[in-house]
Design a protein around this motif. Structure first.
Motif, mmCIF file in Angstrom:
data_model
loop_
_atom_site.group_PDB
_atom_site.id
_atom_site.type_symbol
_atom_site.label_atom_id
_atom_site.label_comp_id
_atom_site.label_asym_id
_atom_site.label_seq_id
_atom_site.Cartn_x
_atom_site.Cartn_y
_atom_site.Cartn_z
ATOM 1 N N ALA A 113 -0.519 12.798 -1.857
ATOM 2 C CA ALA A 113 0.621 13.180 -2.459
ATOM 3 C C ALA A 113 1.301 11.946 -3.040
ATOM 4 O O ALA A 113 1.713 11.044 -2.369
ATOM 5 C CB ALA A 113 1.574 14.109 -1.623
ATOM 6 N N GLN A 114 1.600 12.178 -4.407
ATOM 7 C CA GLN A 114 2.381 10.890 -5.409
ATOM 8 C C GLN A 114 3.697 11.643 -5.766
ATOM 9 O O GLN A 114 3.668 12.573 -6.437
ATOM 10 C CB GLN A 114 1.313 10.472 -6.323
ATOM 11 C CG GLN A 114 0.077 9.989 -5.749
ATOM 12 C CD GLN A 114 -0.707 8.892 -7.071
ATOM 13 O OE1 GLN A 114 -1.512 8.302 -6.659
ATOM 14 N NE2 GLN A 114 -0.041 9.249 -8.294
ATOM 15 N N ASP A 146 9.697 12.547 3.218
ATOM 16 C CA ASP A 146 10.888 11.715 2.958
ATOM 17 C C ASP A 146 10.469 10.271 2.217
ATOM 18 O O ASP A 146 11.262 9.509 2.017
ATOM 19 C CB ASP A 146 11.504 11.131 4.528
ATOM 20 C CG ASP A 146 10.366 10.566 5.370
ATOM 21 O OD1 ASP A 146 9.293 10.542 5.024
ATOM 22 O OD2 ASP A 146 10.868 10.098 6.366
ATOM 23 N N PHE A 147 9.387 10.323 1.800
ATOM 24 C CA PHE A 147 9.089 9.455 0.811
ATOM 25 C C PHE A 147 9.539 9.433 -0.564
ATOM 26 O O PHE A 147 9.621 10.410 -1.286
ATOM 27 C CB PHE A 147 7.542 9.177 0.677
ATOM 28 C CG PHE A 147 6.585 9.970 0.400
ATOM 29 C CD1 PHE A 147 6.059 10.264 -0.626
ATOM 30 C CD2 PHE A 147 6.297 11.130 1.212
ATOM 31 C CE1 PHE A 147 5.111 11.342 -1.441
ATOM 32 C CE2 PHE A 147 5.317 12.400 0.764
ATOM 33 C CZ PHE A 147 4.907 12.261 -0.380
ATOM 34 N N VAL A 166 0.908 -1.295 0.069
ATOM 35 C CA VAL A 166 0.108 0.127 -0.051
ATOM 36 C C VAL A 166 0.848 1.224 0.109
ATOM 37 O O VAL A 166 1.873 1.271 0.758
ATOM 38 C CB VAL A 166 -0.868 0.132 1.286
ATOM 39 C CG1 VAL A 166 -1.547 1.254 1.395
ATOM 40 C CG2 VAL A 166 -1.883 -1.211 1.089
ATOM 41 N N GLY A 167 0.389 2.325 -0.864
ATOM 42 C CA GLY A 167 1.299 3.520 -0.670
ATOM 43 C C GLY A 167 2.429 3.447 -2.117
ATOM 44 O O GLY A 167 3.089 4.450 -2.270
ATOM 45 N N THR A 168 2.284 2.286 -2.879
ATOM 46 C CA THR A 168 3.053 2.134 -4.191
ATOM 47 C C THR A 168 2.653 2.808 -5.435
ATOM 48 O O THR A 168 1.201 2.421 -5.434
ATOM 49 C CB THR A 168 3.612 0.912 -4.282
ATOM 50 O OG1 THR A 168 4.214 0.111 -3.005
ATOM 51 C CG2 THR A 168 4.621 0.699 -5.335
ATOM 52 N N VAL A 169 3.192 3.531 -6.165
ATOM 53 C CA VAL A 169 2.725 3.928 -7.417
ATOM 54 C C VAL A 169 3.546 2.977 -8.643
ATOM 55 O O VAL A 169 4.579 3.245 -8.427
ATOM 56 C CB VAL A 169 3.048 5.266 -7.630
ATOM 57 C CG1 VAL A 169 2.389 5.962 -9.042
ATOM 58 C CG2 VAL A 169 2.523 6.213 -6.609
ATOM 59 N N VAL A 170 2.762 2.572 -9.330
ATOM 60 C CA VAL A 170 3.414 1.662 -10.498
ATOM 61 C C VAL A 170 3.055 2.309 -11.965
ATOM 62 O O VAL A 170 1.736 2.427 -12.039
ATOM 63 C CB VAL A 170 3.050 0.246 -10.491
ATOM 64 C CG1 VAL A 170 3.228 -0.313 -11.533
ATOM 65 C CG2 VAL A 170 3.224 -0.563 -8.988
ATOM 66 N N ALA A 187 3.192 7.262 -2.533
ATOM 67 C CA ALA A 187 2.372 8.153 -2.394
ATOM 68 C C ALA A 187 2.078 7.788 -0.684
ATOM 69 O O ALA A 187 2.272 6.994 -0.206
ATOM 70 C CB ALA A 187 0.980 7.288 -2.884
ATOM 71 N N ARG A 188 1.551 9.171 -0.284
ATOM 72 C CA ARG A 188 1.261 9.209 1.042
ATOM 73 C C ARG A 188 0.277 10.331 1.186
ATOM 74 O O ARG A 188 0.360 11.340 0.460
ATOM 75 C CB ARG A 188 2.612 9.735 1.912
ATOM 76 C CG ARG A 188 2.163 9.968 3.224
ATOM 77 C CD ARG A 188 3.822 10.284 3.859
ATOM 78 N NE ARG A 188 4.885 9.136 3.776
ATOM 79 C CZ ARG A 188 5.955 9.166 4.134
ATOM 80 N NH1 ARG A 188 6.278 10.372 4.833
ATOM 81 N NH2 ARG A 188 6.656 8.182 4.061
ATOM 82 N N ARG A 189 -0.626 10.334 2.393
ATOM 83 C CA ARG A 189 -1.707 11.271 2.427
ATOM 84 C C ARG A 189 -1.095 12.507 3.573
ATOM 85 O O ARG A 189 -0.272 12.054 4.307
ATOM 86 C CB ARG A 189 -2.914 10.629 3.047
ATOM 87 C CG ARG A 189 -3.659 9.526 2.272
ATOM 88 C CD ARG A 189 -5.000 9.235 2.652
ATOM 89 N NE ARG A 189 -5.605 8.403 1.914
ATOM 90 C CZ ARG A 189 -6.288 8.576 0.586
ATOM 91 N NH1 ARG A 189 -6.455 9.831 0.464
ATOM 92 N NH2 ARG A 189 -6.860 7.545 0.211
ATOM 93 N N LEU A 190 -1.356 13.480 3.203
ATOM 94 C CA LEU A 190 -0.676 14.668 3.776
ATOM 95 C C LEU A 190 -1.951 15.654 4.061
ATOM 96 O O LEU A 190 -2.768 15.723 3.356
ATOM 97 C CB LEU A 190 0.455 15.416 3.004
ATOM 98 C CG LEU A 190 1.592 14.445 2.670
ATOM 99 C CD1 LEU A 190 2.489 15.319 1.785
ATOM 100 C CD2 LEU A 190 2.518 14.037 3.646
ATOM 101 N N THR A 191 -1.607 16.776 4.934
ATOM 102 C CA THR A 191 -2.329 17.769 5.028
ATOM 103 C C THR A 191 -1.422 19.182 4.669
ATOM 104 O O THR A 191 -0.574 19.226 5.355
ATOM 105 C CB THR A 191 -3.020 17.925 6.472
ATOM 106 O OG1 THR A 191 -3.710 16.803 6.970
ATOM 107 C CG2 THR A 191 -3.914 19.076 6.703
ATOM 108 N N VAL A 192 -1.683 19.582 3.556
ATOM 109 C CA VAL A 192 -1.049 20.574 3.276
ATOM 110 C C VAL A 192 -1.835 22.044 3.747
ATOM 111 O O VAL A 192 -2.860 22.330 3.207
ATOM 112 C CB VAL A 192 -0.919 20.925 1.702
ATOM 113 C CG1 VAL A 192 -0.138 22.119 1.092
ATOM 114 C CG2 VAL A 192 -0.410 19.440 1.117
ATOM 115 N N GLY A 193 -1.291 22.664 4.683
ATOM 116 C CA GLY A 193 -2.262 23.719 5.459
ATOM 117 C C GLY A 193 -3.241 23.097 5.990
ATOM 118 O O GLY A 193 -3.143 21.958 6.705
#
Length: 561
Positions: free
Chosen positions: A375-376, A357-358, A272-276, A363-369
């Motif tokens: 985010a991928q 650091d990914f 989970v979290g991998t982009v292919v 891919a990871r879920r972030l909060t931007v502001g």
């Protein structure tokens, strides 16, 4: 014989001459609420010679003998035009119901070919030739609108005989689909284009005082062009560019991973979290789609594909999906802002609490502001950065946050023409031109994206058979033209040792490498370093086959520090 400049055509008819023409201001035969179209077979209307006056005057100018000739018969009937002037072929959304229609005045000439490809399509699952530009699935749900289809069809008819400059944009039926960033485009002097109904920025206004270093392309390539394209490429390479790619088609697949393992040439059974990055192949190993698959959960995958391919790729996946697998179009639910460039990290870091650091293709879920995003770490321009997917209602806030945070670093908003220039430098392929259902990954230089030891994926047997027979007889090659002002637009012929052997699939100017770049399928015997010639508007231009990518072949900039 036809004379496009004077919208008239001729052919022999018994002892006379048939004269036909087009009009600049067509009208609808059956307005809404009126009689059903073609309710009466072979409908003809009374002659309307005033509307034929321009074509008739031009015909007499071209053929002086007509100045003394009269009419034996006038045929005035309806014509069916599609929204883009192309055929409607293929299977509809009603399974098993196929269509071959909308032939736009040249159906008789195409009848044999249409019969051939449609029969192959029904029986074999795909036709021999690439007919994606005629596929009925190239249109979204908005094409069912009578008002939209009418506006576009009238526009398609009115310019049917026109000579059109590349990159010309048409205004009929617009605006239709708009990203959440729409209110910011006019103040930034966005020059808009349209794709699959989406309004997209080709380029923004060039910065004050910007002095271009690259030449304006000669000829037609320089007609619809702006020095702002170079400014955006420079800003992305030196600092950062912010691109709105909300028009990306986004499909959510729910079900066991075995389905996508069967459909994709690459291995998508990753954590989970991998982009292919992968292709969907047909049984002949032709490339039906070019896309990324992100694993969001054990049985939840996000497929991101090109703007114009969403309906088609959705249908392809659903056609092959077994019971228990769901495929849903979520394109409109999420915006996508791409932050790319060496300063991308310093722009984003103050806005997030999570670590950045990914690695590449994660891919990871972030909060931007205050904005939740997926985010991928993916790029289509060859620079460090992210695709940031946010729910649509947050996308405008995210745009404003990133532009404000990036201003001190030199971040600039950028458009699709800059993307195209930079992806050419990186050798990134575009589906529909560089790669199609007629080309295989081995021919296209995409073997790295194929996991051949993965059993039983669609197209594997054909790939193995081709390799056993000696491999591809042609390969997609990168060409650099000797004259940097000569820029290819696609379909230009290429010859080696005076013999035509291919056509340009896509071309443009690369501002980071300072070169005119083109891609073309050439015989496998044509090696890097070979000299070739490209036919550009009547002249043969010298070019050299180069190893690709031309820009950052080690991917150091993509992977970042």
């Amino acid at each position: 014989m036809r004379d496009p400049d004077h919208i008239v055509y001729f052919r022999g008819e018994g002892d006379g001459l048939l004269v036909g023409g087009y009009i600049r201001t067509p009208q609808v035969c059956w307005p809404a609420g009126g009689e059903a179209p073609l309710a009466t077979a072979r409908t003809l209307f009374p002659p309307d010679l005033p509307r034929f006056e321009e074509s008739w005057a031009n015909a007499r100018r071209r053929v002086p003998a007509l100045r003394q000739a009269g009419f034996e018969r006038v045929v005035h009937g309806p014509e069916a035009f599609t929204p883009d002037g192309e055929f409607l072929l293929g299977e509809t959304s009603v399974g098993g119901f196929w269509v071959a229609a909308g032939f736009c005045v040249h159906g008789l000439a195409a009848a044999g070919g249409v019969g051939k490809v449609l029969a192959e399509w029904i029986v074999d699952g795909q036709p021999e030739f690439d007919v994606s530009h005629m596929d009925i699935r190239r249109f979204g749900g908005h094409a069912a609108s009578r008002s939209w289809a009418t506006a576009k069809a009238l526009d398609a008819y009115s310019r049917y005989y026109d000579v059109v400059y590349p990159y010309t944009e048409w205004s009929a039926g617009r605006p239709l689909r708009r990203s959440a960033t729409w209110p910011r485009l006019e103040p930034l002097r966005g020059s808009l284009g349209e794709k699959a109904g989406w309004e997209r920025v080709n380029w923004f206004g060039e910065p004050p005082g910007f002095v271009p270093s690259a030449p304006r392309p000669a000829g037609w390539a320089g007609h619809v062009w702006s020095p702002a394209i170079e400014a955006e490429c420079r800003a992305t390479a030196d600092a950062a560019g912010l691109f709105d790619q909300s028009s990306f088609a986004k499909l959510d697949v729910h079900g066991p991973v075995s389905f996508l393992q069967r459909m994709c040439a690459a291995d998508v059974d990753r954590p989970v979290g991998t982009v292919v990055y992968t292709q969907l192949l047909n049984a002949r190993a032709g490339i039906e789609a070019d896309l990324t698959v992100t694993r969001l959960g054990e049985a939840h995958f996000r497929v991101v594909t090109s703007t114009a391919s969403g309906v088609r790729d959705l249908a392809w996946l659903r056609r092959h999906a077994p019971e228990g697998v769901g495929v849903e179009d979520v394109t409109g639910a999420y915006g996508c802002l791409c932050l790319w460039g060496p300063a991308a990290r310093e722009v984003l870091r103050p806005l997030v609490d999570e670590a950045l650091d990914f690695r590449f293709m994660r891919a990871r879920r972030l909060t931007v502001g205050p904005v939740p995003v997926l985010a991928q770490r993916v790029t289509f321009v060859g620079e460090y950065g992210w695709e940031l997917y946010a729910p649509t209602e947050y996308t405008l806030t995210l745009w404003d946050l990133l532009l404000s945070a990036g201003a001190p670093s030199g971040l600039a908003p950028a458009g699709y023409r800059a993307i195209d220039a930079m992806r050419l430098e990186k050798g990134y392929r575009v589906w529909g031109s560089d790669i199609t259902p007629e080309t295989t990954p081995d021919e296209a230089g995409l073997s790295f994206a194929v996991r051949i030891d993965k059993p039983d994926f669609l197209g594997r047997d054909a790939l193995l058979a081709a390799r056993a027979a000696g491999g591809p007889r042609r390969r997609l090659r990168c060409l650099v033209l000797d004259d940097p002002r000569t820029v290819c637009l696609g379909t230009e012929p290429v010859r080696v040792d005076g013999r035509p052997c291919g056509r340009v699939t896509s071309g443009g100017y690369g501002y980071r490498v300072g070169a005119s770049i083109a891609y073309a399928y050439l015989p496998s015997t044509v090696e890097v370093g070979a000299k070739v010639e490209v036919g550009v508007f009547g002249t043969w231009q010298s070019a050299e086959v180069r190893a690709d990518p031309l820009y950052d072949p080690a991917n150091a900039r993509v992977r970042g520090a």
